[in-house]
Write a protein that holds these residues in place. Structure first.
Motif, PDB file in Angstrom:
ATOM      1  N   GLY A 175       0.788  -1.221   0.000  1.00  0.00           N
ATOM      2  CA  GLY A 175       0.000   0.000   0.000  1.00  0.00           C
ATOM      3  C   GLY A 175       0.822   1.274   0.000  1.00  0.00           C
ATOM      4  O   GLY A 175       2.052   1.263  -0.095  1.00  0.00           O
TER       5      GLY A 175
ATOM      6  N   SER B  92       0.949  11.274  -2.465  1.00  0.00           N
ATOM      7  CA  SER B  92       0.930   9.881  -2.021  1.00  0.00           C
ATOM      8  C   SER B  92       2.358   9.358  -1.983  1.00  0.00           C
ATOM      9  O   SER B  92       3.153   9.612  -2.900  1.00  0.00           O
ATOM     10  CB  SER B  92       0.081   9.046  -2.978  1.00  0.00           C
ATOM     11  OG  SER B  92       0.103   7.684  -2.596  1.00  0.00           O
TER      12      SER B  92
ATOM     13  N   ARG C 251      -8.242   3.100   7.814  1.00  0.00           N
ATOM     14  CA  ARG C 251      -9.241   2.098   7.455  1.00  0.00           C
ATOM     15  C   ARG C 251      -9.356   1.062   8.568  1.00  0.00           C
ATOM     16  O   ARG C 251      -8.407   0.810   9.300  1.00  0.00           O
ATOM     17  CB  ARG C 251      -8.863   1.375   6.160  1.00  0.00           C
ATOM     18  CG  ARG C 251      -8.757   2.280   4.952  1.00  0.00           C
ATOM     19  CD  ARG C 251      -8.300   1.487   3.736  1.00  0.00           C
ATOM     20  NE  ARG C 251      -8.191   2.328   2.561  1.00  0.00           N
ATOM     21  CZ  ARG C 251      -7.803   1.891   1.358  1.00  0.00           C
ATOM     22  NH1 ARG C 251      -7.470   0.610   1.215  1.00  0.00           N
ATOM     23  NH2 ARG C 251      -7.729   2.732   0.337  1.00  0.00           N
TER      24      ARG C 251
ATOM     25  N   TYR D 124      -2.338   2.835   3.601  1.00  0.00           N
ATOM     26  CA  TYR D 124      -3.531   3.574   3.198  1.00  0.00           C
ATOM     27  C   TYR D 124      -4.004   4.581   4.236  1.00  0.00           C
ATOM     28  O   TYR D 124      -5.126   5.090   4.135  1.00  0.00           O
ATOM     29  CB  TYR D 124      -4.681   2.623   2.825  1.00  0.00           C
ATOM     30  CG  TYR D 124      -4.295   1.670   1.716  1.00  0.00           C
ATOM     31  CD1 TYR D 124      -4.133   2.128   0.420  1.00  0.00           C
ATOM     32  CD2 TYR D 124      -4.066   0.329   1.986  1.00  0.00           C
ATOM     33  CE1 TYR D 124      -3.759   1.262  -0.601  1.00  0.00           C
ATOM     34  CE2 TYR D 124      -3.685  -0.547   0.984  1.00  0.00           C
ATOM     35  CZ  TYR D 124      -3.533  -0.074  -0.313  1.00  0.00           C
ATOM     36  OH  TYR D 124      -3.149  -0.927  -1.311  1.00  0.00           O
TER      37      TYR D 124
ATOM     38  N   GLN E 131      -4.423   8.209   5.769  1.00  0.00           N
ATOM     39  CA  GLN E 131      -4.500   9.538   5.159  1.00  0.00           C
ATOM     40  C   GLN E 131      -4.263  10.587   6.250  1.00  0.00           C
ATOM     41  O   GLN E 131      -4.951  10.587   7.273  1.00  0.00           O
ATOM     42  CB  GLN E 131      -5.855   9.761   4.496  1.00  0.00           C
ATOM     43  CG  GLN E 131      -6.098   8.847   3.303  1.00  0.00           C
ATOM     44  CD  GLN E 131      -7.463   9.060   2.685  1.00  0.00           C
ATOM     45  OE1 GLN E 131      -8.319   9.753   3.256  1.00  0.00           O
ATOM     46  NE2 GLN E 131      -7.689   8.464   1.525  1.00  0.00           N
TER      47      GLN E 131
END
Length: 816
Positions: free
Chosen positions: A497, A510, A543, A581, A583
């Motif tokens: 990821g 990113s 997540r 992942y 953020q």
């Protein structure tokens, strides 16, 4: 110099008979310079004319230059009469072509050289030399349409021993030894040369070698001393007439140099036509064929033995082709080829340059027209030299199959993945891995995959214990052609990821995830915090992952908040490690604000840019900070220009689209009707200064420009009036007075819908006499009552309106 001008004028005479077919591509000085150089180089007039036409010279240009030099030509002619050449000549020995007029040929004969077909030939040549030959062209057809390949005879070459003399040729006779003399002898139309003290000697039809022997014999009678030497060479040469007939672009009679060959005659005739033959060009002389020329021998072999020198009265005949055959596919030069009767497929392949590297060479296919329908013939490689082609055949050479006889491939976590050869020393999985220099450290050795191709071209997958094979605990696996061994990497089997960061950092974006990546690490990777970043609010969104879950969770995410100082966490979990992942949002500090600048212009003491102190600063405060207005200021005429925000721009775009639909695109484009990025705000600065903080004291925003004008004591009258005008302001006068200064209403005026546009951008409808409404600097507009606009009136209005908004408003009023 006179002789040069005479030749120049004669050349222009020949050129002047051509009709212009192209825009002039040469200046007058370039034309004159080119003719001078060409004459000095010994080029004949035919060649000069063709080259000038090809370079873009026109009839009008050449006729004008010809007229300028005709006088010089006349002087040259008279001078030539007075200055007869003596027997002893010391002039230039540069060989030139004798003009046609010297042989009794008329100007009309020269003019006939330049037919419409010849001009079309030159135009066709210009287009062909710029375009490469394609597959649908006939090989060799463009050889006579090349810019650099003219086949022009070399006038400076040594005299060929077999050159046949004729009327118009000039011989140079040099005598040295006991006597010294040089004679120039021109062969007369009857074939004689006249030698002083000897008389006429017949030389026509002799070769230069035979003429040398005869002249030595005749001159030996007057130069009998044994010490004398006699040498005979060819001087200026004659012009011959050659007929080029048959399938050429421009058949006709052409005046050429006597050194010209068949190729040059074909060149001046524009080359062969679309049905002409390149393989069987014939030369007829005295009723019999003296040469047959195959252009392919020259193109492919460089042979020019059949390119014979032409003689006066020769006929160059180009018949139609016998056979045209097309070859396509995997050859080096796929296109149409002209074939002689009886030539084979092997010959065609030779003409096409042979097979390309990826051609299938075992056989070719031939599509043939048999007079009733089509047929297909397959010709094996052993029969290529015996298979005779026919007119219209289409030969196809296929490509080899995209398959391999001995290919192996290894992919994935090895040092050198790629293709390898299946051989006696490389035919197992272990040998293939060793050939690729072994496994990478990240290789997943638990299992590899071998993709194998079956006989029916389908694939199957075979599992491979790569670790056991390399350790010797599992048997090696034999390989077959087209096997593909895939050894995965551990990174291919897990989703590492990425993480992202946005907001007030220098390089938001990113970034790849790595184990033990902390929040501080990511902030540093993103270039650190901006000046506007909040140090007390950095959020992280994560997540929720539960691969073993069997029901939908209530929570769909986790959020964390942190405080930072110097890039390190001071409020929250220190050393917070990120997960794939995640953020990160770096918030903007609520107390951070960049300067918001406004501008004041015109009649104030200190005009210029000012930064707002508060978001609610008003007009009166700005004027006060600018030192107040001057004594010349007209405060009531002050206006505010504002930069439109996104919402305002959208609204104006809607209005413009509506107006375009009503008045049409053409009129809208003529008016320059478009959305402006700025617009005018109607203000009352006088009221704002009198009552600071009141309704008239407008709140400012970034980009505003306050303009305080000087006193303007005029009033404009525009629109549907007899004569739009600007008149002096008269205090107490009503609208009727100002309309009378513009000649009154026009026939289509909407008298009851007059309006006034003030200097400050405000718009008001005229009420009653309008005596109290008229102010210095305002504009009275009378709309037109017809829906079909008076174009001049609308344009006049559009150019005088204070802003796009007022113009659109007035246009909408006119359309009612």
């Amino acid at each position: 110099m006179k002789k040069h001008f005479a030749r120049l004028a004669l050349c222009f005479f020949l050129l002047g008979t051509a009709h212009a077919y192209a825009q002039s591509g040469m200046t007058d000085s370039q034309v004159i310079e080119y003719v001078q150089q060409a004459l000095q180089a010994g080029k004949d007039q035919q060649t000069i004319a063709m080259e000038l036409l090809a370079k873009g010279a026109t009839q009008d240009q050449l006729l004008r230059l010809k007229s300028q030099y005709e006088g010089a030509a006349g002087d040259s002619a008279s001078g030539a009469t007075e200055e007869a050449a003596p027997a002893t000549d010391t002039g230039s020995r540069t060989r030139k072509t004798a003009p046609a007029a010297a042989q009794g040929k008329t100007g009309e004969a020269d003019a006939s050289l330049w037919t419409d077909g010849m001009k079309q030939s030159m135009e066709r040549r210009k287009s062909l030399k710029a375009a490469p030959m394609g597959e649908d062209e006939v090989f060799g057809r463009n050889i006579f349409n090349q810019e650099k390949l003219t086949f022009q005879p070399n006038l400076s070459m040594a005299t060929p021993e077999n050159y046949s003399l004729g009327p118009g040729d000039e011989l140079i006779v040099d005598v040295w030894g006991a006597s010294q003399n040089t004679m120039r002898l021109e062969i007369s139309p009857d074939g004689y040369v006249n030698i002083a003290n000897v008389g006429p000697v017949y030389l026509a039809g002799m070769t230069i070698q035979e003429a040398r022997r005869v002249l030595k014999q005749e001159l030996g009678r007057i130069y009998a001393d044994a010490g004398n030497q006699i040498q005979v060479t060819l001087g200026n040469i004659r012009t011959i007439q050659v007929n080029v007939m048959g399938e050429v672009v421009a058949p006709g009679t052409y005046a050429l140099s006597s050194l010209s060959t068949v190729f040059y005659a074909l060149y001046v005739a524009g080359g062969v036509s679309d049905i002409g033959s390149l393989r069987n060009v014939q030369v007829a002389r005295g009723g019999r064929t003296v040469a047959r020329l195959d252009v392919y021998d020259y193109i492919l072999k460089g042979q020019i033995r059949d390119d014979i020198r032409l003689q006066d009265g020769d006929v160059v005949m180009v018949p139609t082709f016998e056979e045209l055959v097309k070859i396509k596919g995997k050859v080096k030069r796929p296109m149409w080829y002209e074939m002689k009767h009886g030539e084979s497929a092997a010959t065609l392949l030779k003409y096409a340059g042979g097979f390309s590297s990826d051609a299938y060479r075992k056989s070719i296919s031939v599509l043939r027209k048999n007079g009733k329908n089509f047929s297909v013939k397959t010709v094996d490689d052993t029969n290529l030299s015996t298979f005779i082609l026919s007119d219209g055949d289409v030969v196809t050479v296929d490509s080899i199959l995209n398959r391999f006889d001995n290919r192996l491939e290894v992919k994935g976590a090895v040092y050198h993945p790629g293709l390898y050869e299946l051989s006696g020393s490389l035919n197992t999985v272990r040998q293939l891995v060793e050939k690729a220099d072994g496994l990478l450290g990240e290789a997943f050795t638990g299992r590899a995959v071998l993709y194998r191709e079956r006989e029916n071209l389908t694939r199957e997958v075979l599992p491979v214990d790569i670790e056991g094979i390399l350790n010797g605990t599992s048997p090696d696996v034999a390989l077959q052609k087209n096997d593909i061994l895939y050894i995965p990497s551990i990174h291919d089997l897990q989703d590492l990821g990425r993480v992202s960061i946005s907001g007030e950092v220098n390089r938001p974006g990113s970034y790849p995830y790595a184990d033990h990546l902390t929040l501080e690490d990511l902030v540093i990777t993103a270039g650190g915090l901006k000046e506007s970043a909040s140090l007390v609010r950095v959020d992280v969104a994560r997540r929720i992952r539960d691969p073993k879950s069997t029901e939908e969770p209530e929570r769909i995410g986790q959020n964390f908040s942190f405080g930072l100082k110097d890039g390190f966490v001071v409020d929250g979990q220190p050393g917070f490690e990120l997960q794939p992942y995640d953020q990160v949002y770096v918030r903007r500090s609520p107390s951070y604000a960049e300067q918001l600048n406004v501008t004041v212009e015109g009649e104030v003491l200190y005009g210029g840019d000012y930064a707002l102190n508060t978001k609610s600063e008003r007009l009166s405060s700005l004027v006060q900070r600018a030192g107040g207005v001057t004594r010349h200021a007209y405060v009531r005429g002050a206006k505010l220009r504002r930069v439109a925000n996104e919402e305002e721009l959208r609204r104006m775009e809607d209005v413009v689209r509506m107006v375009r639909r009503e008045i049409g695109e053409n009129l809208a484009n003529a008016l320059g009707l478009k959305v402006d990025s700025t617009f005018t705000v109607g203000i009352d600065l006088e009221e704002a200064l009198a009552h600071p903080g009141g309704d008239a004291d407008v709140v400012l925003r970034e980009g505003d420009v306050l303009m305080v004008p000087e006193y303007n004591n005029t009033v404009k009258v525009n629109g549907a009036v007899m004569m739009p005008n600007t008149v002096s302001y008269a205090q107490g006068k009503g609208v009727k007075y100002y309309l009378s200064q513009a000649g009154g209403y026009s026939a289509n005026a909407k008298k009851n819908q007059k309006f006034i546009i003030y200097m400050n951008g405000q718009v008001a409808e005229v009420k009653g006499s309008g005596r109290k409404q008229i102010e210095p600097g305002c504009e009275i507009v009378v709309p037109n009552k017809t829906k079909k606009f008076n174009f001049a009136t609308v344009v006049s209005n559009a150019t005088s309106f204070a802003s796009l908004a007022t113009m659109l408003a007035s246009l909408a009023t006119m359309m009612k």
